[in-house]
Design an enzyme around this catalytic site. Structure first.
Site, PDB file in Angstrom:
ATOM      1  N   ASP A 147       0.840  -1.189   0.000  1.00 56.11           N
ATOM      2  CA  ASP A 147       0.000   0.000   0.000  1.00 56.11           C
ATOM      3  C   ASP A 147       0.877   1.242   0.000  1.00 56.11           C
ATOM      4  O   ASP A 147       2.001   1.237   0.519  1.00 56.11           O
ATOM      5  CB  ASP A 147      -0.902   0.034   1.242  1.00 56.11           C
ATOM      6  CG  ASP A 147      -1.917  -1.093   1.265  1.00 56.11           C
ATOM      7  OD1 ASP A 147      -2.233  -1.622   0.190  1.00 56.11           O
ATOM      8  OD2 ASP A 147      -2.386  -1.434   2.370  1.00 56.11           O
ATOM      9  N   LYS A 148       0.351   2.311  -0.557  1.00 56.01           N
ATOM     10  CA  LYS A 148       1.097   3.574  -0.621  1.00 56.01           C
ATOM     11  C   LYS A 148       1.591   4.016   0.752  1.00 56.01           C
ATOM     12  O   LYS A 148       2.717   4.488   0.895  1.00 56.01           O
ATOM     13  CB  LYS A 148       0.205   4.656  -1.233  1.00 56.01           C
ATOM     14  CG  LYS A 148       0.857   6.028  -1.322  1.00 56.01           C
ATOM     15  CD  LYS A 148      -0.098   7.050  -1.919  1.00 56.01           C
ATOM     16  CE  LYS A 148       0.536   8.429  -1.969  1.00 56.01           C
ATOM     17  NZ  LYS A 148      -0.399   9.454  -2.516  1.00 56.01           N
TER      18      LYS A 148
END
Length: 320
Positions: A147-148
């Site tokens: 995930d970012k």
């Protein structure tokens, strides 16, 4: 074919190299036409505009080294890979972020806040940045995603053969990914695993959210947990996702009543804001260790990603 709007476009012929031998046609085109929407790629295949050795082919056709691929004229918008990366990110990727490299693989310590690839609303991600920093690695691909807002170990393959070898390990659950996370609350000593299916949650805004689902509907999901230490009303935990579902650790921890500190989707907004005001503006999930069989040496490697300075600051903040 062109990578920038306004450039001349024409039919392109590509010869399949040994590196792409056995690859599906659709995956090959998606790799060659970076920035092209999937719908466009599948449409030109379906309409017969893509030819293999002058013959129509299906999306799942397996390529052979030496095949000649005809690609029709396509005008692509300027790609994320053409967006120049900043000096700071370039310095990071050329320096301390690189944890391991050999002729087949690379492991980076991805910073929180950097997407792994460009996409909707994201001009450039890790993979596009690396293709600028290391343009000689023409077949560089992500083996898995983060995930970012998650930091830590991210594995990349330098060839399709290495990619397939490593992704087989993911499917067989022989690759081990160990995370650390600060969660809200005092994690109970007897909570050592959560086995609960995960499915996509409906969201009126279109935001990507996941939820615990019924066993008949969701995808089987198993996460193992271990307590590292407790501090005030927080617990530092180790998490090992045996399966690899979207937001798995975040959803499982939240379902047990212990959302991750700083989690913008599933966390506590009030406490998250309190930590942001204290100068700690990140989600506390870090891919700490990655263990896999090296495709070059067939030796099992264990790579660790150091924690950033924000992790030390957590215990300096009084939890409301």
């Amino acid at each position: 074919m062109s990578s920038t709007a306004g450039s001349p476009v024409a039919v392109t012929y590509l010869e399949v190299t040994a590196n792409a031998d056995g690859q599906r046609l659709d995956n090959y085109l998606l790799n060659q036409l970076k920035g092209a929407p999937k719908t466009l790629v599948y449409r030109i295949i379906r309409k017969g505009e893509v030819r293999i050795n002058k013959k129509r082919a299906k999306a799942d056709t397996r390529l052979q080294a030496g095949d000649s691929i005809r690609i029709p004229p396509i005008r692509l918008a300027e790609k994320a890979s053409k967006t120049p990366i900043g000096a700071g990110l370039r310095e990071l990727l050329e320096g301390k972020a690189l944890l391991f490299e050999n002729d087949m693989v690379m492991v980076f310590n991805k910073p929180a806040g950097l997407a792994v690839h460009g996409g909707s609303g994201v001009r450039i991600g890790l993979i596009e940045a690396l293709r600028q920093v290391r343009p000689e690695l023409v077949d560089l691909e992500l083996v898995h995603r983060l995930d970012k807002d998650t930091s830590g170990c991210i594995l990349l393959a330098k060839s399709r053969q290495a990619l397939n070898f490593l992704q087989d390990q993911l499917r067989e659950h022989s690759m081990s990914k160990i995370y650390q996370a600060w969660v809200l609350g005092r994690w109970p000593n007897n909570l050592v695993e959560i086995n609960a299916p995960i499915d996509r949650a409906s969201s009126p805004s279109g935001e990507r959210r996941m939820k615990i689902a019924d066993f008949k509907e969701g995808k089987a999901s198993l996460t193992r947990f271990k307590i590292i230490k407790k501090h005030q009303d927080l617990t530092l935990i180790e998490a090992e996702p045996v399966t690899g579902r979207t937001h798995q650790i975040r959803v499982h921890a939240t379902s047990a009543g212990f959302p991750l500190l700083g989690d913008p989707k599933y966390g506590n907004d009030l406490i998250n804001e309190h930590f942001r005001c204290a100068g700690i503006p990140r989600m506390f999930l870090h891919a700490r260790r990655l263990e896999f069989l090296d495709p070059q040496t067939l030796v099992r490697l264990s790579i660790e990603a150091p924690l950033d300075e924000n992790w030390q600051k957590v215990e300096q903040v009084k939890v409301k």
